[in-house]
Design an enzyme around this catalytic site. Structure first.
Site, short mmCIF file in Angstrom:
data_model
loop_
_atom_site.label_atom_id
_atom_site.label_comp_id
_atom_site.label_asym_id
_atom_site.label_seq_id
_atom_site.Cartn_x
_atom_site.Cartn_y
_atom_site.Cartn_z
N ASN A 96 -1.80 -28.18 -32.73
CA ASN A 96 -1.68 -26.78 -32.35
C ASN A 96 -0.72 -26.15 -33.36
O ASN A 96 0.38 -26.67 -33.55
CB ASN A 96 -1.11 -26.70 -30.93
N GLY A 97 -1.13 -25.07 -34.01
CA GLY A 97 -0.25 -24.42 -34.99
C GLY A 97 -1.00 -24.16 -36.29
O GLY A 97 -2.23 -24.22 -36.32
N LYS A 127 -5.02 -17.12 -23.72
CA LYS A 127 -3.99 -16.63 -22.81
C LYS A 127 -2.58 -16.82 -23.38
O LYS A 127 -1.70 -16.03 -23.11
CB LYS A 127 -4.13 -17.37 -21.47
N ARG A 157 -5.36 -21.68 -23.45
CA ARG A 157 -4.80 -21.66 -24.81
C ARG A 157 -5.87 -21.52 -25.88
O ARG A 157 -5.57 -21.33 -27.05
CB ARG A 157 -4.05 -22.96 -25.07
N TRP A 200 -8.38 -22.84 -30.49
CA TRP A 200 -8.50 -21.41 -30.80
C TRP A 200 -8.47 -21.36 -32.32
O TRP A 200 -7.45 -21.64 -32.94
CB TRP A 200 -7.33 -20.65 -30.19
N GLU A 259 -10.31 -5.17 -25.01
CA GLU A 259 -10.35 -6.64 -24.97
C GLU A 259 -11.41 -7.18 -24.02
O GLU A 259 -11.89 -8.29 -24.22
CB GLU A 259 -8.97 -7.24 -24.69
N LYS A 276 -6.86 -2.81 -22.43
CA LYS A 276 -7.68 -3.54 -21.45
C LYS A 276 -9.16 -3.31 -21.73
O LYS A 276 -9.96 -4.24 -21.68
CB LYS A 276 -7.37 -3.09 -20.01
N CYS A 312 -4.36 -23.24 -29.15
CA CYS A 312 -4.83 -24.61 -28.91
C CYS A 312 -3.98 -25.33 -27.86
O CYS A 312 -2.81 -25.04 -27.67
CB CYS A 312 -4.84 -25.45 -30.17
N GLU A 347 -1.94 0.79 -22.60
CA GLU A 347 -2.36 -0.40 -21.86
C GLU A 347 -3.82 -0.26 -21.38
O GLU A 347 -4.60 -1.21 -21.45
CB GLU A 347 -1.39 -0.61 -20.68
N HIS A 356 -2.73 16.34 -34.38
CA HIS A 356 -2.25 15.93 -35.70
C HIS A 356 -3.22 14.98 -36.40
O HIS A 356 -2.84 14.30 -37.34
CB HIS A 356 -0.85 15.31 -35.59
C1 F6R Z 1 -3.54 -8.42 -23.06
C2 F6R Z 1 -2.68 -9.58 -23.09
C3 F6R Z 1 -1.92 -9.85 -24.34
C4 F6R Z 1 -0.54 -10.46 -24.01
C5 F6R Z 1 0.16 -10.86 -25.31
C6 F6R Z 1 1.56 -11.41 -25.05
O1 F6R Z 1 -4.17 -8.29 -21.81
O2 F6R Z 1 -2.59 -10.33 -22.14
O3 F6R Z 1 -1.80 -8.72 -25.12
O4 F6R Z 1 0.21 -9.53 -23.31
O5 F6R Z 1 -0.59 -11.83 -25.97
O6 F6R Z 1 1.52 -12.52 -24.22
P1 F6R Z 1 2.77 -12.98 -23.40
O7 F6R Z 1 3.05 -11.96 -22.37
O8 F6R Z 1 2.38 -14.30 -22.80
O9 F6R Z 1 3.91 -13.11 -24.37
#
Ligand code: F6R
Length: 606
Positions: A98-99, A601, A27, A74, A485, A482, A2, A478, A501
């Site tokens: 927020n929280g 984000k 956010r 969020w 998500e 990607k 949020c 990774e 395994h």
């Molecule tokens: C995936 C992604 C998330 C962030 C994670 C940590 O593409 O962006 O997995 O890497 O939420 O976020 P930060 O780097 O801001 O601590």
């Protein structure tokens, strides 16, 4: 997560609040809302979905009031609809939050018994009613103090009051909150980024503090309601421009910007004339450190894992890696000679911050690798290594990942040299290759058409696997993250040697499997693992680097070759096709690439 904004001005505030909310959408983007005070009443408008929906609402366009609060959500408690959207208001109080309030169920019971009526499913609404309850008998400062004391969990709050038309209250525990100062107006915001178009003069609230924001001054209080003085920080006033340029999405732009990210990082840390790495003001003697723990979440955790491979290769340190949400509640053995490195793009991730806080409480050495240098993690770490990749808007991290692993590689090399674990000759050779890396990434970015054409196969399949060994294993994780998500398809990253395994049972005719097999020490072993999945019907996309040697393998579905460089640096190049694969898969499905469903984000809840 949020995002919160508050403005106390002598001009109407609704359109400025809406514009600031757009900056906070990273956010959360489930719903948005605004409340202002005008003609002695609290006016509230909320809408489901993006801030654009709120902006289009005619009620917002005609909203009056020179004092107001806004929110992007969020969802944590209650589905993402307009009823659960913030602000939440009683007749005399309106709150944005927020929280998470962990004792909201108990508090709600208590308040319902006192006759309070609840409209939403959120935890936030208890704050509204608690304040209203205290205000029956107490002044503002005491009512806020008492309310905050009875809340368990984390919060950043913005509050306006029907009967106090000249003030906004802000409060913080756990979730970040900043106050901004303007000409005849003052602001409240989840971060300085949201306030930057209005001011570069900022004060950050610390945990437990609250403030009263008037048009011409701001008062700060500690958790006992005692007035305190706080410093005003002056941030750089240059505001970055954020536009997609000719790209369809920020993510596409950010993928293409990666050579610049690498150039910036190399220019910052590599001393080209002296063939050295400069890590200025490193606050510890190198012989005070014998082990290193890297901590992060999601993509940042993958960066940590990548660094473990490099640190073990280039230094004799003991290296461990932890997911922040696990580390913070485990019974850790804190060692005096250990350095704790926190990796985060946003610098606001709640779990990573809590892990940092725990290390600080235990007097550990702390270092942050972050992108946002004004963030909580950067501010509260003993030492900061900035990533310098510029603002990353796409929710899925791309250029920040490459930026993080670059800084961690540079750190590994320098520690190796400091400790004499590698000699000057090896160091110089590796540095020379590193300087060429941006060009290699530029060339690798040209591989595009093939990825576009095969991306559909990943969307049609029930699921896919991403396999790698050694340096390629964190990249496999990774790549899978990607894809899931962005395209909402099941994808699993695995160490190639682990397949037999258990996970091998998943392989069936036509299942797409990405195999990362660069020509490094693991190459032959990975190729054998690749044969094992091909033999069971997998459609293998092999990603390797260019080489004169032919690959001795039949029945590979598709092959992508990245540029060739030393084995340490191949993970940077292998990442590129995986980012593009995820991007094109989501593009084919028509999904919202920059804002994937259910995500945000900056993850400021635990
Ligand atoms: C995936 C992604 C998330 C962030 C994670 C940590 O593409 O962006 O997995 O890497 O939420 O976020 P930060 O780097 O801001 O601590």
């Amino acid at each position: 997560m949020c995002g919160i904004i508050g403005i106390n001005s002598n001009k109407p505030v609704s359109s400025t609040i809406v514009n600031s909310l757009k900056k906070l959408e990273y956010r959360g983007y489930d719903s948005a809302g605004i409340a202002t005070l005008s003609s002695g009443l609290i006016n509230e408008v909320k809408s489901e979905g993006r801030v654009d929906n709120l902006e289009k609402n005619s009620l917002v366009q005609n909203m009056e009031g020179t004092i107001g609060i806004g929110h992007v959500r969020w969802a944590t408690h209650g589905s993402p609809n307009s009823i659960n959207a913030h602000p939440h208001s009683s007749q005399n109080v309106s709150v944005v939050h927020n929280g998470i309030i962990e004792n909201s169920t108990l508090l709600k019971k208590f308040l319902v018994n006192k006759g309070h009526k609840f409209k939403s499913q959120t935890d936030t609404e208890v704050i509204v009613h608690l304040i209203s309850e205290h205000l029956k008998t107490d002044n503002i400062v005491n009512s806020i103090k008492k309310t905050l004391k009875s809340l368990h969990g984390s919060f950043a709050l913005g509050i306006i009051f029907k009967d106090q038309p000249d003030l906004i209250v802000g409060a913080r525990r756990g979730s970040p909150l900043a106050v901004g100062y303007g000409p005849n107006e003052n602001y409240l915001g989840s971060d300085s980024y949201a306030l930057k178009s209005m001011t570069n003069k900022i004060t950050y609230l610390n945990d437990g503090e609250f403030c009263i924001i008037k048009k011409d001054h701001v008062e700060f209080f500690n958790e006992d309601g005692i007035k305190i003085n706080k410093k005003v920080l002056e941030l750089s006033s240059t505001e970055e421009k954020y536009d997609k340029g000719d790209y369809k999405h920020f993510m596409a732009k950010e993928i293409e910007e990666q050579p610049i990210t690498l150039k910036n990082g190399i220019n910052e840390y590599v001393d080209k004339s002296n063939n050295d790495i400069n890590i200025y003001n490193f606050p510890w003697k190198i012989n005070e450190i014998s082990s290193l723990t890297l901590i992060g979440c999601g993509t940042a955790y993958h960066s940590c894992l990548m660094a473990k491979y490099w640190l073990e290769e280039l230094t004799s340190l003991d290296v461990s890696v932890d997911i922040a949400s696990e580390f913070r509640y485990r019974k850790n053995r804190f060692k005096k000679d250990s350095l704790y490195v926190f990796v985060s793009q946003s610098g606001e991730t709640a779990d990573t911050y809590a892990a940092l806080d725990l290390c600080k409480q235990n007097n550990m050495k702390t270092c942050a690798v972050v992108n946002v240098i004004e963030s909580s993690i950067a501010r509260d770490s003993e030492f900061v290594l900035p990533i310098h990749c510029g603002t990353e808007i796409g929710v899925a991290s791309t250029k920040a990942f490459l930026g993080q692993i670059l800084i961690l590689y540079i750190l590994s090399l320098k520690i190796g040299l400091w400790r004499k674990d590698i000699n000057k000759e090896t160091f110089s050779k590796k540095l020379k290759d590193l300087k060429e890396l941006p060009k290699m990434v530029e060339k690798t970015l040209l591989t595009d058409n093939k990825i576009q054409s095969i991306s559909g196969t990943f969307n049609e399949a029930k699921g896919s696997m991403f396999l790698g060994r050694g340096f390629s294993y964190p990249i496999a994780l990774e790549g899978a993250l990607k894809l899931k998500e962005l395209s909402y398809v099941h994808a699993e990253g695995y160490p190639a040697g682990e397949m037999k395994h258990g996970p091998l049972a998943l392989i069936e005719e036509g299942m797409p499997v990405v195999v990362l097999a660069p020509r490094d020490n693991y190459y032959k072993k990975t190729i054998s693992n690749m044969q094992e999945v091909i033999a069971r019907g997998a459609k293998v996309l092999l990603i390797t680097n260019k080489s004169k040697d032919e690959i001795v393998s039949e029945n590979i579905w598709e092959k992508i070759e990245v540029e060739s460089t030393n084995a340490d640096l191949l993970p940077f190049l292998l990442t590129i096709p995986l980012q593009k694969l995820a991007y094109y898969s989501a593009l084919k499905k028509g999904y919202d690439i920059d804002k994937p469903r259910n995500l945000a984000k900056s993850v400021t809840v635990e």
